[in-house]
Every structure is written in C-alpha cells, then in structure tokens.
Enzyme design. Sequence first.
Site, PDB file in Angstrom:
ATOM      1  N   LYS A  39       9.464  49.682  43.437  1.00 31.30           N
ATOM      2  CA  LYS A  39       8.864  50.969  43.824  1.00 31.30           C
ATOM      3  C   LYS A  39       9.607  51.584  44.996  1.00 31.30           C
ATOM      4  O   LYS A  39       9.960  52.769  44.980  1.00 31.30           O
ATOM      5  CB  LYS A  39       7.389  50.761  44.159  1.00 31.30           C
ATOM      6  N   ARG A 108       1.055  50.582  49.448  1.00 33.01           N
ATOM      7  CA  ARG A 108       1.175  50.103  48.067  1.00 33.01           C
ATOM      8  C   ARG A 108       2.136  48.923  47.993  1.00 33.01           C
ATOM      9  O   ARG A 108       3.139  48.882  48.698  1.00 33.01           O
ATOM     10  CB  ARG A 108       1.717  51.210  47.148  1.00 33.01           C
ATOM     11  N   GLY A 117      -0.955  46.754  38.236  1.00 37.61           N
ATOM     12  CA  GLY A 117      -2.341  46.411  38.529  1.00 37.61           C
ATOM     13  C   GLY A 117      -2.560  45.026  39.085  1.00 37.61           C
ATOM     14  O   GLY A 117      -3.693  44.650  39.377  1.00 37.61           O
ATOM     15  N   MET A 119      -1.233  43.617  41.908  1.00 37.23           N
ATOM     16  CA  MET A 119      -1.313  43.506  43.364  1.00 37.23           C
ATOM     17  C   MET A 119      -2.006  44.732  43.928  1.00 37.23           C
ATOM     18  O   MET A 119      -2.452  45.587  43.182  1.00 37.23           O
ATOM     19  CB  MET A 119       0.078  43.276  43.947  1.00 37.23           C
ATOM     20  N   ARG A 352      10.058  54.466  37.486  1.00 40.04           N
ATOM     21  CA  ARG A 352      10.625  53.162  37.154  1.00 40.04           C
ATOM     22  C   ARG A 352      11.050  53.212  35.691  1.00 40.04           C
ATOM     23  O   ARG A 352      10.599  54.080  34.940  1.00 40.04           O
ATOM     24  CB  ARG A 352       9.594  52.040  37.359  1.00 40.04           C
ATOM     25  N   HIS A 468      -4.688  50.873  32.544  1.00 40.03           N
ATOM     26  CA  HIS A 468      -4.348  49.478  32.817  1.00 40.03           C
ATOM     27  C   HIS A 468      -4.213  48.687  31.530  1.00 40.03           C
ATOM     28  O   HIS A 468      -3.240  47.947  31.327  1.00 40.03           O
ATOM     29  CB  HIS A 468      -5.423  48.857  33.715  1.00 40.03           C
ATOM     30  N   SER A 799      25.275  17.022  17.655  1.00 41.80           N
ATOM     31  CA  SER A 799      24.192  17.994  17.569  1.00 41.80           C
ATOM     32  C   SER A 799      23.093  17.529  18.509  1.00 41.80           C
ATOM     33  O   SER A 799      22.581  16.418  18.361  1.00 41.80           O
ATOM     34  CB  SER A 799      23.651  18.091  16.144  1.00 41.80           C
ATOM     35  N   CYS A 867      20.056  21.423  17.492  1.00 37.91           N
ATOM     36  CA  CYS A 867      19.194  21.594  16.320  1.00 37.91           C
ATOM     37  C   CYS A 867      17.711  21.436  16.648  1.00 37.91           C
ATOM     38  O   CYS A 867      16.870  21.492  15.760  1.00 37.91           O
ATOM     39  CB  CYS A 867      19.585  20.624  15.207  1.00 37.91           C
ATOM     40  N   TYR A 887      27.322  26.357  18.131  1.00 34.29           N
ATOM     41  CA  TYR A 887      26.272  26.970  17.319  1.00 34.29           C
ATOM     42  C   TYR A 887      24.900  26.498  17.786  1.00 34.29           C
ATOM     43  O   TYR A 887      24.767  25.489  18.480  1.00 34.29           O
ATOM     44  CB  TYR A 887      26.458  26.646  15.832  1.00 34.29           C
TER      45      TYR A 887
END
Length: 915
Positions: A39, A108, A117, A119, A352, A468, A799, A867, A887
């Site tokens: 913020k 704030r 919502g 804090m 934001r 909210h 693997s 895997c 992989y």
Amino acid sequence: MSENKDPQVAEHGKSVEGVKFVYDFTEGNKDLKDLLGGKGANLAEMTNLGLPVPPGFTITTEACKVYLDSGEEPAALRDEVSAHLAALEERMGKRLGQPDDPLLVSVRSGAKFSMPGMMDTVLNIGLSDRSVQGLARQAGDERFAWDSYRRLIQMFGKTVLGVDGDLFEDALEKAKEAKGVAVDTELAAADLKKLVTTFKKIVEKETGRAFPQDPREQMDLAIRAVFDSWNGDRAKLYRRQERIPHDLGTAVNVCSMVFGNLGPDSGTGVAFTRDPASGHQGVYGDYLQNAQGEDVVAGIRNTVPLAELERIDKKSYDQLLQIMETLENHYKDLCDIEFTIERGRLWMLQTRVGKRTAGAAFRIATQLVDQGLIDETEALQRVTGAQLAQLMFPRFDESAKVERIGRGIAASPGAAVGKAVFDSYTAVKWSRSGEKVILIRRETNPDDLDGMIAAEGILTSRGGKTSHAAVVARGMGKTCVCGAEELEVDTKRRRMTVPGGHVVEEGDVISIDGSTGRVYLGEVPVVPSPVVEYFEGRMHPGADDADELVEAVHRMMSFADRKRRLRVRANADNAEDALRARRFGAQGIGLCRTEHMFLGDRRELVERLILADTQAEREESLKELLPLQKQDFVQLFEAMDGLPVTIRLLDPPLHEFLPDITDLSVRVALAEARQEPHENELRLLQAVHRLHEQNPMLGLRGVRLGLVIPGLFTMQVRAIAEAAAERKAAKGDPRAEIMIPLVGTVQELEIVREEADRVIEEVQAATGTRLKLSIGTMIELPRAALTAGQIAEAAEFFSFGTNDLTQTVWGFSRDDVEASFFTAYLEKGIFGVSPFETIDKDGVGSLVASAAKAGRATRPDLKLGVCGEHGGDPESVHFFHEVGLDYVSCSPFRIPVARLEAGRAAVQAEGSDHR
C-alpha cells in the site's frame, strides 16, 4: 552493528544510526514493497505520477519487525513520526486534532502482499469531544462530524482496545430501530450524537478507561495496533492459506483524511481496470454515496455499479477513467483502485495489482500481450499452475433440471454444492466431519476466514464484487456469490428465506454458481470443464465465452512448452491412463507401478508365489504371471509409442498381497471349533505369521522382495523385454526403462542388474531383436541419496521417489500422521504446508540436490527425474528445475499444471540470470 549487516535493517530494540523508519509518500516508489509494504509503495508511486493522493507518510516494515521481536518500538521511531507529522500539519495548514479545525488521519496496515481485511485500519483519528465541534463548523455539517466520530470510536474500540465489535453493532441497530429507519444514513445528527455517548460508555465499561481524547495518543495506539495485527489469528491463518512468509511484518500508512460521508456529492468506491471475475475490459467496480471506504468493503450497504457514477458526478467519473487508464498502462496489469470523492473532488486512496479469478488471469495475460504492454515471457509470470488447476474443475450442467431460488453477483467462479451453514464454527466443524458446506452470511468479515476456507463456496445477501467475501474468495479460488438481496438470511435462527416463502434450513443442500450468480436448491449435477475438454482434444479455440478462455489457456500452454526445459511425464499403470496422459501432453511415463497390475483376479497368483514352499510351485506361479505381465506392457508401449516408459518392478508392502492375519486366524479357529478340515488354512496362517511385519512399509518390499523371492524380478524383466520385442516386430518404437525400487546400497542394484542383463540377452537371442532397455533405480531412501555417487555406477537413471523419501527423512508414516497430527502442525505454523504436498527443500530437497550432483559426477549422462506426486506441485516443479532434473512425472490430470509451471520456472531462472 557488524560490517556486513545491511545498514537499512535495525538491531532489535535499538536505534541504529542511518536507519530510516519513516518515509513521506513523496520519497518512495512501487519497487520498495519490502520496506514500505504494497500500500505504501503504491501510494508513493501514485504521488510520483502526479495523481491526487492525500498527503501522508509510511512507517516501514523494519520498524514493525523490531517491535514484534522486542516488544518495543525502535527508539528513533517516535521522533521520526513527530517530524513527519509536523511536516504534514504544515502542509495541510492545521494540526492533528486541532479543536477549531482538526487535521484527521487514517492509520492503515500495508504488508508486502495484499491481505484484504486481515489486518487493522482506523479512520478519523484526531476526533475528540472538542474537535468534533470544530469539524462540524468547518464542514458546515453537524451530522457528518458526529457520524465520523462514532465511526472512530467504533473502529478504535474494536481494533485498538479489543472491545467486542458486536456491542457497537447492536447499539447501532437499536438506534436505527428507535428512529424507525433501515440504514445508518437516515440517522440525524442528534441520533449520532447520542450514539457517540453510547459508544463511549461501551468503551469505558469494557476497558475500564475512557475513550482517549488526546489525538497523538490515538495515533500512537493505532500504529501499535496495526503492528500487533500482523500476528493476529486471522492474519496468521490467511498467511498460511496463501503461503505468505510470517517474518515480513507490515508497514503502517498514516494518511490525511478525505471524506466520502459529507453528503450526496461525496462518496467512496472501488474500481477495477478490468473485470476481476472474467478479465473483460470495461467499467467495473462499486460506488456508494455519502459513505466511507469501510462501508463498501464490509458490504453493509448495497452499492451501485461504478457506471452509475457517470450520472451522479460526471466530472469525477471522467477523471477516474483517465486515472484508471494511466495506472493500467503504468503497471501493465489489472489494477484495483480505492477512491473517495469529497464534495466533488476526486482522491486516490490506494492502488494495487488486483486479485483476479483464474479465468481472468489467463484472459488478461493474453490481452496484455496483444496490446503490446507485456511480452510472452512476462505473460507466463502472470498465471500459475494453481489457477490452471482451478479452471479444470467441473461446472454445472446447464441442461439439468434445476430449481433456482435466487441470484446475486457472480463474484468468484466455480460450481459449489454443499449443506447450508450460517456461521464459521459450524462450517469448520462439519467440514472436518467430511461434509461439504456452503457458508451463508449477510456479509462476511475477517472473523469468518476459518469458515470460508472450510466451505466449498460462500453466499452473501449483501455486498458486491469488492466486498470482503468477494475479494477473499477470489484470492483463495473459492466459489462466491454476493449481494443476493432477494435472499433473507437469518443467522440467529440458522435459516434463509427465499422468494415465494420457501425456507432453507441449516443442513439443506444448495448449489451456487460463481460464474452466473445463480443459487439453486438441492444438488445440481456437474459436467467437465471446457479446459479439460480442450486438453482431451474435444474442444478447440472458438468465439464464445468458453472458447475464449480455451484460446487463452492454449496460448499460455504454448508459451510454456516453448520455454520449459523440464520434460513432463505421467504416472500411469495402464493403457487407458497412458492415452489420457498423452492427450494432456505427457512426454512419456515416469512411473508405471506394476503392483497395480496384480490386483483383483491376479492377486491370488502373487499370493501363491510369495507363499510357495517349493521351487516347482514358485515356477508354476511365475509361468502363469508372465503372459499377463507381457500383455500389460505391450498395451502400455503401444499407447506411449516413441516415448519413454519407466516401469518400476514390484514394490508393494508385503501385507498387500497376503491374507489378513486377523481374518485368517478367525477362520482357522472356527474350523477347529467345528472340527472341520482346515489344513490349507492352517498352513497359510503359519506362512502369514512367518512373513508378518510390524511395519511393512519398512520391511520386505521393493528390491528386497526381488532378492528374497527368486524369479520374481526375472519374470518381470522378461515380460518387459518380450513385450518390447513384440512391439518392434510390429514396427512400433518401444522405449522401456526398468526401475529397481527401494535400493539402499549399490550391491543390491548390481545383483538385480546382472540378472536383468542376462534375461534381456536371452530375449534378444530368442527373438532376433536388438533391444535398448536402460536400467536405473528409485532414490527413495536417505542412504540411497547419500551414496548416490556409488549407486550411479550401476544405474543409467535415477527417479526420485519423493513420497517415500519424505516418509523416511521425516520418520512419518503418511497414512497415519496426516490424520493424527498434521492439522495441529499446520495450525501451529510448524508446517506452512504439508511436506507431502510441497517438497521440503531444506531436508528432502537437499538430499535430492546432493544426490543429483553426486550421481552426475559419477555418470555425466545420468538421466534424472522425479515420480512422487511432488512432480505435479507448482512450487516443487520450480525446485526440480533449479536442481537440474530432466523431467517430472505426475498423475495425468496434473500434467498441464506441471507443463505450465516448468515453463514459468525456466522464465524465472532466465530473469534471475539477467539480474
């Protein structure tokens, strides 16, 4: 302070020379989120852009961390706050709480990551019994002044002093009832003045002290309360849910107040530069006349669509649209904006990068590429595997016969079915008992977070897309319908009355559609997601809304596939799963569990093999199993023709193929009591007793079983080799890889490999077919990981079986601990997430990394994969990319998620290299 310590970080509880704890909005920018919070950084950025931001300053996250660690604010903080407050007072031409013309401020929270919502916020700080009179005279509006004062006492009492918020709400309801009005805007100045007196009495009764009249004391206490709220229960729960680190702290923003509750030419609202639910461009948001920001977020009064602002105040509307365009072009993303209009003058209170639904994320990413604002690489960073998984969930069948009972605002999409519950406690309780629930509230507040997490979906009768409930649900990927005004929710009687008089009692099943806002009675059937149909090859990009989403997903998957280095294979045990996996984009099979091929009718054959007393009995069982196994592999190689298929030799805990010892004992005892023949059962019981294990997961299984039962692994290797030879004869391209499970020492692997090589040579000689079958092992024991350099001498591939490796590293029995104490560990913050869900990088992950390094030091061309189901977990995929695996392998339905995250991992790694 040591020489290597960051000079911008304070030592706990001390003032450090050169450390700055407070920044004016003119001093920061959007890149300082770590220090100023999201913020504060964005308020500074808007100030730098020349947008109308009320002046103010930000107290850094470092100050918060010092306070939380030591229990005391940094010694220099008060003086810094005083200096910045004095500068703000000089700029505004009035002092905080000045009796005749008070400067009022808001306090704030503002952490690095948005926590809507969770804090605390306090508005109108600086009002007192004296200054409220001055505010009334300056504003020329006595009602406004007393309304602002009652709001301060209510917020301050609940947030800072810990007074039960329901006490204030009840008093407000009584005041409205006494006046005979429905909403608080209809209360006159005299009514609000009486309410202030009532509120102050509540504070004094509940806290033992009068509401503070010193404006600086109000501000200092509010700052501390915001710091403390970082460790509040709901904030900690939200961070665990969203996987936000607990050590970041929050910044505190002190901002001069602007007022939306000064009459019909004032108001407050929230705007999105694109629809956060769908991603479509347009004018989206909510506006509320004669209100402060908390009224919009709380959903206590129903808003009007943002487009209505053009009729109410066209000048402010046009200015807002210009600012929205400026911000979206600047941030190159969907922006979420909070604004206030004070007597026709527009002020920007926050922006934001906005939370969005999964579908909106994919649409917006591709839209921004098409608009030239971002490139494909950046677009991949704007979507996640978790969002893709949400898009693969089923949706309601539109052709089903349904009973619609209401409609609200489509706040967060999805198809949710469950029993109606009317409070968070019940939602959590029923959910833990296995029930699916829909949480129904008039409006939610931060205290409902537990229930929102537990519920399948959320339904409210008040609030809009910026309430909210809507914001939090979108962030969690929960289905949500808001503002269903026609539904009368009675939380005290635990019921909801729908148009026509029908009553939905607690426990009744309802269905909610977060894509349309519709609410249905009973369970509505679901159908596959269009995204799943796309991956299955049954839907192609087109023009309607579903196809538009499919087009966006298709493009993002194409980006990811071009970027990724990691290949993605499937865990599949039969041809049907293999074919589905291939349609989903699998590049082979990373794990075929052969024990799954011996369930059902074949189980008896394996039982006979394990319990055989003579070589002849054993060979007879193996002879029956061989053609069955061969046919399994022929089908698998055909389905995955041209792609690698890693086949794990038999690896069940032994008890899975033996009769239950208790049942068998009962049968023998009953037969003896009835004097019936039972020689076979008795012989079987003796064998089961001989092989019985207290902890079968750590007993006779895997390579140990293959070494103890002669011919078992030989039969499987022969079946694989003969199946490969048959497919080659049919002009196929089988690429089999034989994996030896549960190896703990290279000697085990060497013995099995020597016998396997002999069998493969025999099959080649018998069929005249040259076979290329690689042999490797699973790394699923800590000792295997620690001796990986030795094991690589006999293995062509590793693997990593991270499921078992997690169990053996932690000493956990997965089947037991997840039900017994994992919930407590998650709640206490010992785990941020289950180590079976996301790989434990510090423990299990370090073994994977070191084993990979040691294995390749011995054999540079060693193929490395994973895997365990971690192979389909988004966060884990990034780790496997970092440590250099070739992989990942996962269940078929997680393949698209792994593909996307593999692409994102490659892009992030490129970005890190460039930095």
